[in-house]
Design an enzyme around this catalytic site. Sequence first.
Site, PDB file in Angstrom:
ATOM      1  N   ASP A 162      -2.774  -4.390  -6.332  1.00  0.00           N
ATOM      2  CA  ASP A 162      -2.687  -2.956  -6.608  1.00  0.00           C
ATOM      3  C   ASP A 162      -2.435  -2.696  -8.087  1.00  0.00           C
ATOM      4  OD1 ASP A 162      -3.025  -0.963  -4.673  1.00  0.00           O
ATOM      5  OD2 ASP A 162      -1.157  -1.495  -3.660  1.00  0.00           O
ATOM      6  N   GLN A 191       0.963  -0.282   1.631  1.00  0.00           N
ATOM      7  CA  GLN A 191       0.420   1.077   1.547  1.00  0.00           C
ATOM      8  C   GLN A 191       1.538   2.075   1.207  1.00  0.00           C
ATOM      9  OE1 GLN A 191      -2.845   1.781   1.688  1.00  0.00           O
ATOM     10  NE2 GLN A 191      -2.482   3.960   1.374  1.00  0.00           N
ATOM     11  N   LYS A 227      -9.730   0.106   4.259  1.00  0.00           N
ATOM     12  CA  LYS A 227      -9.565  -1.117   3.460  1.00  0.00           C
ATOM     13  C   LYS A 227      -9.918  -2.346   4.286  1.00  0.00           C
ATOM     14  CE  LYS A 227      -6.268   1.062   0.378  1.00  0.00           C
ATOM     15  NZ  LYS A 227      -4.903   1.365  -0.055  1.00  0.00           N
TER      16      LYS A 227
HETATM   17  N1  GUN Z   1      -1.548   5.125  -1.490  1.00  0.00           N
HETATM   18  C1  GUN Z   1      -2.466   5.907  -2.109  1.00  0.00           C
HETATM   19  N2  GUN Z   1      -3.210   5.199  -2.970  1.00  0.00           N
HETATM   20  C2  GUN Z   1      -2.746   3.927  -2.911  1.00  0.00           C
HETATM   21  C3  GUN Z   1      -3.118   2.732  -3.570  1.00  0.00           C
HETATM   22  O1  GUN Z   1      -4.026   2.678  -4.418  1.00  0.00           O
HETATM   23  N3  GUN Z   1      -2.406   1.625  -3.208  1.00  0.00           N
HETATM   24  C4  GUN Z   1      -1.387   1.657  -2.298  1.00  0.00           C
HETATM   25  N4  GUN Z   1      -0.747   0.521  -2.033  1.00  0.00           N
HETATM   26  N5  GUN Z   1      -1.030   2.762  -1.672  1.00  0.00           N
HETATM   27  C5  GUN Z   1      -1.701   3.890  -1.975  1.00  0.00           C
END
Ligand code: GUN
Length: 295
Positions: free
Chosen positions: A119, A96, A52
């Site tokens: 998100d 996350q 990311k």
């Molecule tokens: N863990 C797995 N996929 C995601 C996501 O799309 N966003 C977040 N914040 N954590 C994740």
Amino acid sequence: MSAEIIDGKKIAEDIRSVLAKEINSLDGDGRPGLAVVLIGSDPASEVYVRMKKKACADIGVESYEYSYGADYGEDALLDLISDLNEDPKVNGILVQLPLPAGYDEKKVIEAIAPEKDVDGFHPQNVGRIVIGDTDCFLPCTPYGCQILIKRVVGDLKGKHVVIVGRSNLVGKPLANMLIQKSDMANCIVTVCHSAAADIGLYTRQADILVAAAGSPGLITADMVKPGAVVIDVGTTRIENPDKPGTKRLAGDVDFESVSQVASAITPVPGGVGPMTITMLLSNTVKAYKMHNGIA
Ligand code: GUN
């Protein structure tokens, strides 16, 4: 029939280059900012956070990493989120998931200001999706699926989408997104899940089949209508028989057999995966524009 392989990587790159141009054309030295919060040392989460941050850097989004050990504590995390909610350089906040044991994910998600929830997990954003309000953030994985489906199928009106899986992350939001009366949706949607005695009964009726159950190889050729478009959201890490001691990603779809029946199919990796981070970037740019009154 041999299916068209939907190149999620290429489509994601195209969208990222449009976003990069958009950021480049912003007035002054304004840059969208994304706070990425990582608690604990889950190896998969560490990889995702690195990806990311790199994706942000590649297109000109500023990322701010906040990494702490699992012992950081829920109260400290809630204080950090409160500070980030107030921080004008931060347009988007991503915590996350999964969080380590002892953290209440629901409480943490609800602490994020909905207008910075890139998100799309906050109940306010989820509620807006349900009522078809576009003034919200769509969760990144279903948003990526929707873009892929639209690109491959074109006119979605009346198409029967069958989604396998009812998670809050993918199945439920995607179903709500695809039933809306809009050019990006207008589908007939069926959601089936582990309580179905015979999943194939439902999947065989799909013009567009989305597999999001987290069950490697669940969807086999006999479960797919000839000519269907198949979107594989599965990303389970399994032992790699070709390289003992290592892992590989496995989708929910038996690619070998299903690609002989479907008209188009996403590979794993290289299908939905690259789209997820791209839609996070897109949401962060959208947040920046919202916060700065840019249409
Ligand atoms: N863990 C797995 N996929 C995601 C996501 O799309 N966003 C977040 N914040 N954590 C994740």
